[in-house]
Each structure stands twice: as C-alpha cells, then as structure tokens.
Motif scaffolding. Structure first.
Motif, PDB file in Angstrom:
ATOM      1  N   ASP A  74     -19.397 -18.421   7.847  1.00 34.26           N
ATOM      2  CA  ASP A  74     -18.579 -17.223   7.626  1.00 34.26           C
ATOM      3  C   ASP A  74     -17.101 -17.577   7.769  1.00 34.26           C
ATOM      4  N   LEU A  75     -16.299 -17.125   6.812  1.00 37.09           N
ATOM      5  CA  LEU A  75     -14.892 -17.543   6.789  1.00 37.09           C
ATOM      6  C   LEU A  75     -13.954 -16.572   7.497  1.00 37.09           C
ATOM      7  N   GLY A  76     -14.429 -15.373   7.810  1.00 38.90           N
ATOM      8  CA  GLY A  76     -13.527 -14.380   8.395  1.00 38.90           C
ATOM      9  C   GLY A  76     -12.721 -13.698   7.304  1.00 38.90           C
ATOM     10  N   PRO A  77     -12.022 -12.606   7.659  1.00 32.11           N
ATOM     11  CA  PRO A  77     -11.344 -11.784   6.661  1.00 32.11           C
ATOM     12  C   PRO A  77     -10.079 -12.430   6.094  1.00 32.11           C
ATOM     13  N   ARG A  78      -9.610 -11.890   4.986  1.00 32.18           N
ATOM     14  CA  ARG A  78      -8.350 -12.344   4.408  1.00 32.18           C
ATOM     15  C   ARG A  78      -7.208 -11.925   5.330  1.00 32.18           C
ATOM     16  N   GLU A  79      -6.463 -12.892   5.819  1.00 35.97           N
ATOM     17  CA  GLU A  79      -5.405 -12.594   6.792  1.00 35.97           C
ATOM     18  C   GLU A  79      -4.182 -11.990   6.129  1.00 35.97           C
ATOM     19  N   GLY A  80      -3.567 -11.060   6.830  1.00 38.94           N
ATOM     20  CA  GLY A  80      -2.310 -10.484   6.364  1.00 38.94           C
ATOM     21  C   GLY A  80      -2.455  -9.566   5.169  1.00 38.94           C
ATOM     22  N   HIS A  81      -3.665  -9.107   4.897  1.00 34.48           N
ATOM     23  CA  HIS A  81      -3.837  -8.209   3.753  1.00 34.48           C
ATOM     24  C   HIS A  81      -4.715  -7.033   4.144  1.00 34.48           C
ATOM     25  N   THR A  82      -4.291  -5.848   3.772  1.00 33.03           N
ATOM     26  CA  THR A  82      -5.115  -4.667   3.988  1.00 33.03           C
ATOM     27  C   THR A  82      -5.611  -4.188   2.629  1.00 33.03           C
ATOM     28  N   TYR A  83      -6.912  -4.169   2.463  1.00 32.83           N
ATOM     29  CA  TYR A  83      -7.484  -3.684   1.202  1.00 32.83           C
ATOM     30  C   TYR A  83      -7.377  -2.165   1.127  1.00 32.83           C
ATOM     31  N   GLY A  84      -7.384  -1.655  -0.091  1.00 31.82           N
ATOM     32  CA  GLY A  84      -7.476  -0.210  -0.277  1.00 31.82           C
ATOM     33  C   GLY A  84      -6.139   0.495  -0.400  1.00 31.82           C
ATOM     34  N   LEU A  85      -5.043  -0.263  -0.390  1.00 34.42           N
ATOM     35  CA  LEU A  85      -3.733   0.385  -0.469  1.00 34.42           C
ATOM     36  C   LEU A  85      -3.256   0.548  -1.907  1.00 34.42           C
ATOM     37  N   THR A  86      -3.910  -0.176  -2.826  1.00 40.53           N
ATOM     38  CA  THR A  86      -3.511  -0.060  -4.223  1.00 40.53           C
ATOM     39  C   THR A  86      -4.673   0.497  -5.049  1.00 40.53           C
ATOM     40  N   ALA A  87      -4.332   1.136  -6.150  1.00 38.26           N
ATOM     41  CA  ALA A  87      -5.373   1.679  -7.029  1.00 38.26           C
ATOM     42  C   ALA A  87      -6.042   0.523  -7.774  1.00 38.26           C
ATOM     43  N   VAL A  88      -7.356   0.586  -7.892  1.00 39.72           N
ATOM     44  CA  VAL A  88      -8.125  -0.464  -8.550  1.00 39.72           C
ATOM     45  C   VAL A  88      -8.756   0.124  -9.812  1.00 39.72           C
ATOM     46  N   PRO A  89      -8.703  -0.583 -10.948  1.00 34.78           N
ATOM     47  CA  PRO A  89      -9.304  -0.019 -12.166  1.00 34.78           C
ATOM     48  C   PRO A  89     -10.808   0.223 -12.019  1.00 34.78           C
ATOM     49  N   ASP A  90     -11.325   1.193 -12.775  1.00 26.12           N
ATOM     50  CA  ASP A  90     -12.757   1.518 -12.721  1.00 26.12           C
ATOM     51  C   ASP A  90     -13.615   0.413 -13.298  1.00 26.12           C
ATOM     52  N   SER A  91     -13.037  -0.306 -14.271  1.00 27.82           N
ATOM     53  CA  SER A  91     -13.783  -1.436 -14.824  1.00 27.82           C
ATOM     54  C   SER A  91     -12.805  -2.565 -15.080  1.00 27.82           C
TER      55      SER A  91
END
Ligand SMILES: *[C@@H]1O[C@H](CO)[C@@H](O)[C@H](O)[C@H]1NC(C)=O
Ligand SMILES: *[C@@H]1O[C@H](CO)[C@@H](O)[C@H](O)[C@H]1NC(C)=O
Length: 344
Positions: A74-91
């Motif tokens: 297990d590599l652990g989470p991506r450091e220094g980044h918070t997911y979910g703050l930007t809109a992501v395309p549906d596809s």
C-alpha cells in the motif's frame, strides 16, 4: 497460475474445483453470459481461440488488495492534494481526450506468455501520464519493470510469476524506468524493447508464432540496455516519477484520470472474462482464475450502466480492440480495490 507465495496456498485450495486443461472459450460459458444479462456480449476471442484455462492463468500475475494484508503493497494517499475540490466530467476517455497523446495512449500492448500484467498496467500508466504532463512521446519499458522491480522494495514481485502493480509505482519514483515498448521496436531506438513476441496457443495460422508450452522465464535484470545499438547508457536512460500513491474510491479515480491521465488497477478474472467482446462487463458465470493488473483509461455511462474503460495487455485482437468496459461504482471483481498512480 503463479503469483505471490501466499496466493499459491489459495490456489492449491481452489484448484480441485477448476479444470485448467479445459478450453478457455467454451460454448456453455458464452451462451450463459449472453442469455443471463444484457450489459455485455461474450464470444470467441481470436486471441484465445484454442487456448486452455491454464494458458490464460499464466497471464494473471497481480496481487490484489483483498489478499492477506501482509502481501499487499500500500502506497498511502497522494500527499498535498485534496480530492473533490474541482468539478470532474461525467465521462472521460484518455485515448481521445488528451490532444496529441491519442496514438500513444491508444496503443495496446501484448504481454505475450508471461505473468507480467503488473509491469504493463503500471508502466503504461506511467508512460501515458508522461505524455499528458509533458507531451512526451517516448515509449517506456515494461521489460525494465518486469526484470528489475523485484525483492522487498517491489513487494516481492517475481517477474513473469507475478507481482504488485502498486509497488512498481513506488519503484518508478525511487529508481525510474528506461525507454522500451513492444517486441518489434526499431533497432537502436530504445533501451529495453519487450523480449517476448506476441504468441498464440494451439493455432495453425501464420499470424502468431506458437507460445512456449509453459511460459517465458523472467528476463534478468542486467542494468544494461538489451538493445546493443541503443546509444544512451542504462543509468542515463532512466526517467523517474515524482510520487506514487494509492487511490481509494470512485470519485478520486475519476478526478485522477480526467486530470493527470490513466491509472493502474487490478481485478479478479473469472472464466467468463476472456470471452468479453463488447459492452460493460460484470461477472456472470465461472470460477476465479486469478488476479490481473490493467490500466484504467476512462469512464462513462452506457445505456444507464456506469463503467470504467480499461486497456488490457492482451493484444488489440482481444476484447473490444484490446479494451474492455467494466461496471463502475460497486467494486466489481475488486476493480476499485487495488488502485495506484503517481505524478510523473
Ligand atoms: C498483436 O498481434 C499481432 C499478430 O496478430 C502482432 O503482429 C502484433 O505485433 C501484436 N501486437 C503487439 C503490441 O505485440
Ligand atoms: C484450433 O485447433 C483445431 C484442432 O487442432 C484446428 O483444427 C484449428 O484450425 C485451430 N484453430 C486455429 C485458428 O488455428
């Protein structure tokens, strides 16, 4: 089937139930799939037309996260980044939506008769992310990963006998990977072309040479370029990733793909999977054959069914031009359970 030492025990326990000498492409499986559900279509794959169950098990060389925790890297989470703050395309489809990288990301490789899926699923995502980040069109070497990512540092990966795609990402960050690519790359153009030619089992055609009766043995890590005509020294040819991390859920996976490019994942292959020809795969019939690493290149929705678009390393003559779609959002066959990538 050969992957980690621990999973060998699981294999022994389940082997009695599985006939490994049976043909892989069985009418009973194809008919059952096609009458049982409507999200995907089964058929005879030209890549496996006369192959046995054992022949495909050779290709399934990935350790999955739901196997005993001690074996999973297990590599652990991506450091220094918070997911979910930007809109992501549906596809999103990395093979068409990153301008300039269509040829590189769209290319399907062939692992031949070796359990090197873990080296392909990881090296290809590294390769594709280099194109997304820098427009880099260089091919990188699954061979270098296969031969040289081994031992404790690589989660006890064992070359053609299987390995850990997540540990390969850690290795890209610590050691880097050389240029390479397919078996038939032009002489002198890369350090480590793939050493095994595309092959097929028990076919008469001239298209493929015969696969070896067992499987190829792991190439040696010589720390020299295999292609003697290549002018750069092995150590100077290495390119490193900046980081490596584990990705834990559907939304984060979507953000990673649409922002930085393809990611590496693994899932359980059941007997019905090799018969996939189109649609959104979900396990319908048959027993487990082993763990398989691949690269997820996109996602979307087809007739109301959410899917991941996945690039396999079984030649473009397998599946849907070398690709398949699989159900998204419900950890189908563990596809959302062993996911990794890195910044390049
Ligand atoms: C796919 O298989 C064909 C033979 O049908 C072969 O010529 C080709 O090189 C293979 N592709 C790769 C990437 O090895
Ligand atoms: C598959 O094997 C059978 C029996 O050996 C043979 O007749 C047939 O031509 C093979 N198929 C291909 C595509 O080579």
């Amino acid at each position: 089937m050969k992957f980690s030492l621990v999973s060998l025990f699981a294999l022994v326990a389940s082997a009695s139930a599985l006939d490994t000498s049976a043909p892989l492409m069985r009418e009973e499986i194809i008919n059952k799939v096609n009458s049982a559900q409507s999200t995907w279509v089964a058929g005879v794959s030209p890549r496996f037309v006369n192959a046995t169950v054992a022949n495909v098990q050779v290709l399934l060389g990935a350790v999955l996260s739901h196997e005993p925790a001690s074996t999973h890297f297990d590599l652990g989470p991506r450091e220094g980044h918070t997911y979910g703050l930007t809109a992501v395309p549906d596809s999103f489809d990395s093979t068409t939506d990153f301008p300039g990288c269509e040829d590189l990301i769209g290319h399907v490789r062939d692992q031949s008769s070796c359990g090197s899926c873990w080296a392909f699923g990881s090296t290809e995502a590294f390769n594709d992310r280099r194109c997304v980040a820098y427009g880099d069109k260089q091919w990188y070497a699954a061979e270098d990963t296969l031969a040289c990512c081994s031992g404790i540092r690589c989660g006890l990966s064992m070359g053609c006998n299987g390995g850990q795609p997540t540990s390969a990402w850690a290795w890209f960050a610590s050691t880097g990977v050389t240029s390479g690519g397919d078996y038939d790359v032009e002489k002198g153009s890369t350090c480590n072309p793939y050493p095994f030619e595309a092959c097929a089992h028990h076919v008469d055609s001239d298209t493929y040479p015969d696969c070896p009766s067992d499987e190829y043995s792991t190439p040696k890590c010589t720390k020299e370029c295999i292609d003697g005509d290549f002018k750069t020294a092995y150590a100077d040819d290495k390119v490193k990733a900046k980081s490596s991390f584990t990705i834990r859920n559907e939304a984060d996976m979507m953000e990673e793909i649409s922002t930085n490019g393809p990611i590496t994942a693994a899932f359980t292959v059941y007997e019905d999977f090799p018969t996939y020809t189109s649609g959104v795969y979900q396990h319908t019939t048959g027993k487990s054959l082993g763990g398989h690493a691949i690269e997820i290149v996109g996602y979307g929705e087809e007739d109301g069914t959410k899917y991941w678009k996945v690039k396999n390393s079984w030649n473009d003559s397998w599946g849907d031009g070398g690709y398949f779609k699989i159900l998204r959002g419900s950890n189908e066959c563990g596809i959302e359970g062993t996911v990794s990538a890195g910044l390049v």
